[in-house]
Design a protein around this motif. Sequence first.
Motif, mmCIF file in Angstrom:
data_model
loop_
_atom_site.group_PDB
_atom_site.id
_atom_site.type_symbol
_atom_site.label_atom_id
_atom_site.label_comp_id
_atom_site.label_asym_id
_atom_site.label_seq_id
_atom_site.Cartn_x
_atom_site.Cartn_y
_atom_site.Cartn_z
ATOM 1 N N GLY A 71 -9.166 -19.261 -8.364
ATOM 2 C CA GLY A 71 -9.979 -19.581 -7.040
ATOM 3 C C GLY A 71 -9.805 -19.903 -5.402
ATOM 4 N N TYR A 72 -8.313 -20.000 -4.898
ATOM 5 C CA TYR A 72 -7.910 -20.043 -3.989
ATOM 6 C C TYR A 72 -7.938 -19.343 -2.970
ATOM 7 C CZ TYR A 72 -6.214 -24.959 -6.272
ATOM 8 O OH TYR A 72 -6.593 -25.762 -7.133
ATOM 9 N N GLU A 73 -8.466 -19.587 -1.740
ATOM 10 C CA GLU A 73 -8.473 -18.752 -0.540
ATOM 11 C C GLU A 73 -7.243 -18.727 0.006
ATOM 12 O OE1 GLU A 73 -12.712 -18.552 1.058
ATOM 13 O OE2 GLU A 73 -13.698 -17.414 -1.265
ATOM 14 N N PHE A 74 -6.815 -18.188 0.972
ATOM 15 C CA PHE A 74 -5.523 -17.977 1.507
ATOM 16 C C PHE A 74 -5.961 -18.333 2.906
ATOM 17 C CE2 PHE A 74 -4.201 -15.749 -1.895
ATOM 18 C CZ PHE A 74 -3.764 -17.523 -2.999
ATOM 19 N N LEU A 75 -5.955 -19.247 4.033
ATOM 20 C CA LEU A 75 -6.413 -18.860 5.682
ATOM 21 C C LEU A 75 -4.514 -18.412 5.537
ATOM 22 C CD1 LEU A 75 -5.637 -23.058 6.430
ATOM 23 C CD2 LEU A 75 -7.889 -20.700 6.364
ATOM 24 N N SER A 76 -3.345 -17.327 5.179
ATOM 25 C CA SER A 76 -2.494 -16.902 5.166
ATOM 26 C C SER A 76 -1.932 -16.873 3.548
ATOM 27 C CB SER A 76 -1.385 -17.649 6.591
ATOM 28 O OG SER A 76 0.082 -16.774 6.447
ATOM 29 N N ALA A 77 -0.609 -15.387 3.781
ATOM 30 C CA ALA A 77 -0.208 -15.424 2.957
ATOM 31 C C ALA A 77 0.066 -13.839 3.019
ATOM 32 C CB ALA A 77 -1.091 -15.028 1.210
ATOM 33 N N SER A 119 1.976 -3.309 -6.249
ATOM 34 C CA SER A 119 2.196 -5.231 -5.978
ATOM 35 C C SER A 119 2.378 -4.746 -4.322
ATOM 36 C CB SER A 119 3.520 -5.241 -6.778
ATOM 37 O OG SER A 119 4.691 -5.149 -6.213
ATOM 38 N N ARG A 120 3.090 -4.317 -3.701
ATOM 39 C CA ARG A 120 2.816 -4.204 -1.991
ATOM 40 C C ARG A 120 2.233 -4.152 -1.827
ATOM 41 N NH1 ARG A 120 7.584 -1.551 2.167
ATOM 42 N NH2 ARG A 120 6.428 -2.433 4.006
ATOM 43 N N LEU A 121 0.562 -2.853 -2.175
ATOM 44 C CA LEU A 121 -0.205 -3.066 -1.894
ATOM 45 C C LEU A 121 -1.610 -3.973 -2.119
ATOM 46 C CD1 LEU A 121 -2.608 -1.547 -0.430
ATOM 47 C CD2 LEU A 121 -3.060 -0.436 -2.911
ATOM 48 N N ARG A 122 -0.911 -4.519 -3.162
ATOM 49 C CA ARG A 122 -1.338 -5.822 -3.649
ATOM 50 C C ARG A 122 -1.547 -6.741 -2.624
ATOM 51 N NH1 ARG A 122 -0.397 -4.519 -8.600
ATOM 52 N NH2 ARG A 122 1.284 -6.865 -9.338
ATOM 53 N N ASP A 123 -0.564 -6.740 -2.257
ATOM 54 C CA ASP A 123 0.468 -8.550 -1.176
ATOM 55 C C ASP A 123 0.046 -7.958 -0.242
ATOM 56 O OD1 ASP A 123 1.827 -9.338 -3.520
ATOM 57 O OD2 ASP A 123 3.660 -9.204 -2.364
ATOM 58 N N VAL A 124 -0.409 -6.963 0.223
ATOM 59 C CA VAL A 124 -1.257 -6.632 1.779
ATOM 60 C C VAL A 124 -1.998 -7.054 1.744
ATOM 61 C CG1 VAL A 124 -1.290 -4.510 3.926
ATOM 62 C CG2 VAL A 124 0.619 -4.824 2.306
ATOM 63 N N ILE A 125 -3.163 -6.711 0.946
ATOM 64 C CA ILE A 125 -4.972 -6.739 0.180
ATOM 65 C C ILE A 125 -4.794 -8.072 0.534
ATOM 66 C CG2 ILE A 125 -6.353 -6.619 -1.593
ATOM 67 C CD1 ILE A 125 -5.845 -3.647 -2.523
ATOM 68 N N ALA A 126 -4.015 -9.056 0.277
ATOM 69 C CA ALA A 126 -4.309 -10.549 0.189
ATOM 70 C C ALA A 126 -3.763 -10.676 1.661
ATOM 71 C CB ALA A 126 -2.789 -10.923 -0.072
ATOM 72 N N LYS A 127 -2.988 -9.867 2.481
ATOM 73 C CA LYS A 127 -2.734 -10.882 3.823
ATOM 74 C C LYS A 127 -4.909 -10.262 4.575
ATOM 75 C CE LYS A 127 0.131 -9.401 7.297
ATOM 76 N NZ LYS A 127 1.944 -8.502 8.094
ATOM 77 N N ALA A 128 -4.729 -9.245 5.012
ATOM 78 C CA ALA A 128 -6.041 -8.788 4.992
ATOM 79 C C ALA A 128 -7.289 -9.553 4.396
ATOM 80 C CB ALA A 128 -6.038 -7.345 4.562
ATOM 81 N N LYS A 129 -7.206 -10.233 3.860
ATOM 82 C CA LYS A 129 -8.639 -11.111 3.351
ATOM 83 C C LYS A 129 -8.187 -12.488 3.936
ATOM 84 C CE LYS A 129 -9.746 -8.922 -0.964
ATOM 85 N NZ LYS A 129 -9.956 -9.275 -2.487
ATOM 86 N N ALA A 130 -6.798 -13.034 4.144
ATOM 87 C CA ALA A 130 -6.696 -13.777 5.128
ATOM 88 C C ALA A 130 -6.721 -13.866 6.468
ATOM 89 C CB ALA A 130 -5.492 -14.190 4.765
ATOM 90 N N ASN A 147 -14.172 -5.827 3.546
ATOM 91 C CA ASN A 147 -13.872 -4.940 1.932
ATOM 92 C C ASN A 147 -13.646 -3.464 2.351
ATOM 93 O OD1 ASN A 147 -12.712 -7.358 0.475
ATOM 94 N ND2 ASN A 147 -14.703 -7.492 -0.023
ATOM 95 N N ASP A 148 -15.095 -3.453 2.832
ATOM 96 C CA ASP A 148 -14.869 -2.064 3.796
ATOM 97 C C ASP A 148 -13.846 -2.005 4.250
ATOM 98 O OD1 ASP A 148 -17.743 -2.474 2.643
ATOM 99 O OD2 ASP A 148 -18.747 -2.438 3.914
ATOM 100 N N ASN A 149 -13.196 -2.485 5.913
ATOM 101 C CA ASN A 149 -12.215 -1.190 5.804
ATOM 102 C C ASN A 149 -11.203 -1.416 5.020
ATOM 103 O OD1 ASN A 149 -14.191 -3.089 7.720
ATOM 104 N ND2 ASN A 149 -12.799 -2.833 9.232
ATOM 105 N N ILE A 150 -11.002 -2.381 4.138
ATOM 106 C CA ILE A 150 -9.519 -2.551 3.276
ATOM 107 C C ILE A 150 -9.662 -0.943 2.359
ATOM 108 C CG2 ILE A 150 -8.160 -3.679 1.680
ATOM 109 C CD1 ILE A 150 -9.062 -5.762 2.652
ATOM 110 N N THR A 151 -10.963 -1.134 2.152
ATOM 111 C CA THR A 151 -11.264 -0.132 0.867
ATOM 112 C C THR A 151 -11.328 1.565 1.946
ATOM 113 O OG1 THR A 151 -13.090 -1.211 -0.449
ATOM 114 C CG2 THR A 151 -12.985 1.553 -0.048
ATOM 115 N N ARG A 152 -11.652 1.471 2.582
ATOM 116 C CA ARG A 152 -11.855 2.843 3.867
ATOM 117 C C ARG A 152 -10.326 2.922 4.703
ATOM 118 N NH1 ARG A 152 -15.204 0.967 6.793
ATOM 119 N NH2 ARG A 152 -14.234 0.432 8.583
#
Length: 243
Positions: free
Chosen positions: A191-197, A47-58, A63-68
Motif C-alpha cells: 500500500g505504499y505510494e511513491f514520491l519517486s520510483a 517488467s519494464r512497462l510496470r516500472d514506467v507505469i510506477a514512475k508515471a504514477k509517482a 490513469n487515463d493518460n497512462i492507458t491512452r
Amino acid sequence: MSGHSKWSTIKNKKGKADAARGKVFTKIGRELAVAVKLGGPDPASNSRLRDVIAKAKANNMPNDNITRSIKKASGELGNINYEELTYEGYGIGGAAVIVETMTDNKNRTVGEVRHAFDKFGGSLGTNGSVSFMFDKKGVIVIDTEAGDEDTVMEAALEAGAEDFSAEDGAYEITTAPEDFSAVREALEGQGYEFLSAEIDMVPQTMTSLSEEQRKQFEKMLDMLEDNDDVQNVYHNADLPDEE
C-alpha cells in the motif's frame, strides 16, 4: 550532502514542475511507448512497462493518460522508432553529467545536447568519460507520512533493498538495479505510494561549484531538461536546496 539525495533533487524541481507537467507527461509517454514496443502492452508480462507505469504514477500522471499512451503505443506508434542514446560530459567547474535521451533523429539530438554543454561552459565527452563516477541504482522515495521509520525500513529491507535513509520529510530506499522491480512491487503491494520510483545514476562523490558556476550549471540543466528528446539528466554537482 544535498547532491546525493534524490529527494533533494525532486524538491529543487518542484517549483518548475507544475508549469512543466505537460512536458513531463510527454516524456513519460515516450518511455511507455518504448517499453510497449520492447515487451508488449501487458504490464503483467512486461517488467519494464510496470516500472514506467510506477514512475508515471509517482509523477501524478492520470490513469487515463497512462492507458491512452499504452494503447497508442501498441497501435499508432508502431512505425515510430525511438533510439535510446546516452551522452556524457563535463559541465562548468568539472561537474560530471550524464544525459539519457530517446530520439527519432540522432543528429538533431546530439547537436542540441552539444550546444547546451558548449553554451554554458561545459564540454561533451565520449561514452565512458564520466559514467565510472556513478553507480546505477534503483531509488524509491516515500513520504514520511506513509509510516514510522522503523516500519518502512523493515518493509524495504525485507523486500530486498540495499540501503535506507530518512531525511527532511522523506524516506529514500536504494536497490540494486536488478532488484528494483521486485522491491518496488513488494512495497506497492503493502500500500505504499511513491514520491519517486526509478532507476537512477547515483554519484559516488560530489563536485563543489562557486555561486557563479552554479548559476551557469543550472542554466545548462534547464536547457537540457527542456529538450523533448532528453529523458533524464544526472550530475555530481553539489547544488543547494531551493525551498
